[in-house]
Design a protein around this motif. Structure first.
Motif: not given
Length: 207
Positions: A177-188
């Motif tokens: 959840i934190l990863w998503r909040q700081v701009g993380g996504n699977r394509l990276q």
């Protein structure tokens, strides 16, 4: 908008640190106490001041997660395959959870109770871990997609270890959840592996 690769990498390290412990405890019955404490406390910190604050404000606390990531980002990596599978499963679960605000509300409320319980006992007390394990079972385990954990049957049959595994998966979802909040996504993970690997090396140098 430029990505904050350091925050993205820190949150990913949180995911893989927790899932590496899932693999370890399922196969050996053992979790490293300090690393386990860091993951459990990350679940109970509901209003962190920063990404790193979720993990006690010290990059040293994420050493094992960063070391796992360094290995996983190497071409043709064979080590930590179960850890990687659990981590990708956690990202999938987090996406499902994001579409269930009702479940998120329940989890938030129950985590407040667990936080109070942890203050009375300690974050890694068996009662707190059992509570977090039950929370995982009653929420995230109800999705059609489930993370199947492999390990030694003798360990997996023990309630205490089952609770530890579920609590760690909950911690991994919290980091997702934190990863998503700081701009993380699977394509990276496919196209920006070098960016992430560079951050991993930089963070490990700081320890």
């Amino acid at each position: 908008m430029s990505k904050n690769w350091q925050d993205i990498t820190i949150a990913l390290a949180g995911i893989f640190q927790a899932t590496a412990m899932v693999e370890q405890v399922a196969k050996t019955g053992y979790v490293p106490p300090d690393t386990f404490k860091c993951s459990i406390e990350s679940v109970l910190d509901l209003n962190p001041e920063s990404t790193l604050a979720v993990y006690g404000g010290n990059i040293e606390n994420l050493r094992s997660g960063l070391e796992v990531m360094r290995e996983l980002l190497r071409p043709g990596a064979q080590k930590y395959r179960e850890t990687l599978r659990y981590g990708l499963g956690v990202l999938h679960l987090q996406k499902k959870l994001a579409g269930r605000p009702d479940m998120l509300k329940v989890i938030g409320s129950r985590l407040e109770q667990a936080k109070q319980q942890a203050q009375h006992f300690s974050p890694t007390h068996d009662n707190v871990i059992a509570n977090l394990g039950t929370l995982y079972t009653e929420t995230l385990s109800t999705f059609q997609f489930r993370i199947q954990v492999n390990g030694d049957y003798n360990y997996l049959q023990q309630q205490r270890i089952a609770n530890q595994i579920r609590a760690l998966l909950l911690a991994a979802v919290r980091s997702a959840i934190l990863w998503r909040q700081v701009g993380g996504n699977r394509l990276q993970l496919l196209f920006y592996r070098k960016h992430i690997a560079r951050q991993v090396d930089d963070l490990l140098r700081r320890i």
